[in-house]
Design an enzyme around this catalytic site. Structure first.
Site, PDB file in Angstrom:
ATOM      1  N   MET A  17       0.837  -1.167   0.000  1.00 23.30           N
ATOM      2  CA  MET A  17       0.000   0.000   0.000  1.00 23.30           C
ATOM      3  C   MET A  17       0.890   1.240   0.000  1.00 23.30           C
ATOM      4  SD  MET A  17      -2.645   1.311   2.990  1.00 23.30           S
ATOM      5  CE  MET A  17      -3.046  -0.319   3.382  1.00 23.30           C
ATOM      6  N   PRO A  18       0.993   1.936  -1.118  1.00 20.61           N
ATOM      7  CA  PRO A  18       1.826   3.140  -1.173  1.00 20.61           C
ATOM      8  C   PRO A  18       1.254   4.268  -0.321  1.00 20.61           C
ATOM      9  CG  PRO A  18       1.386   2.328  -3.379  1.00 20.61           C
ATOM     10  CD  PRO A  18       0.498   1.571  -2.441  1.00 20.61           C
ATOM     11  N   TYR A  19       2.146   4.923   0.396  1.00 24.12           N
ATOM     12  CA  TYR A  19       1.826   6.120   1.163  1.00 24.12           C
ATOM     13  C   TYR A  19       2.752   7.207   0.643  1.00 24.12           C
ATOM     14  CZ  TYR A  19       1.960   9.492   4.970  1.00 24.12           C
ATOM     15  OH  TYR A  19       1.932  10.645   5.697  1.00 24.12           O
TER      16      TYR A  19
END
Length: 66
Positions: free
Chosen positions: A1-3
């Site tokens: 999950m990219p932040y």
């Protein structure tokens, strides 16, 4: 999950920030194959007096450019 955390000095419009979110999301989908629903983007706006540039606070640096 990219932040993704984008830090900018204050002054961007809501439309500009929305465009940043769209285009960064599109890039992560296109380049890394990420799903948009897994991408989180935070935009932090920082006052120019709290951002240093070229050895000066940004507001002071801008005053010298005039």
């Amino acid at each position: 999950m990219p932040y993704i955390n984008i830090q900018i000095t204050t002054g961007a419009t809501k439309e500009q920030k929305a465009q940043l979110v769209r285009e960064v999301t599109d890039s992560l989908v296109r380049i890394l194959g990420k799903k948009p629903e897994h991408i989180h983007i935070v935009i932090q706006e920082i006052e120019e007096e709290n951002w240093g540039f070229c050895g000066l606070l940004t507001d002071e640096w801008k005053k010298q450019q005039n």
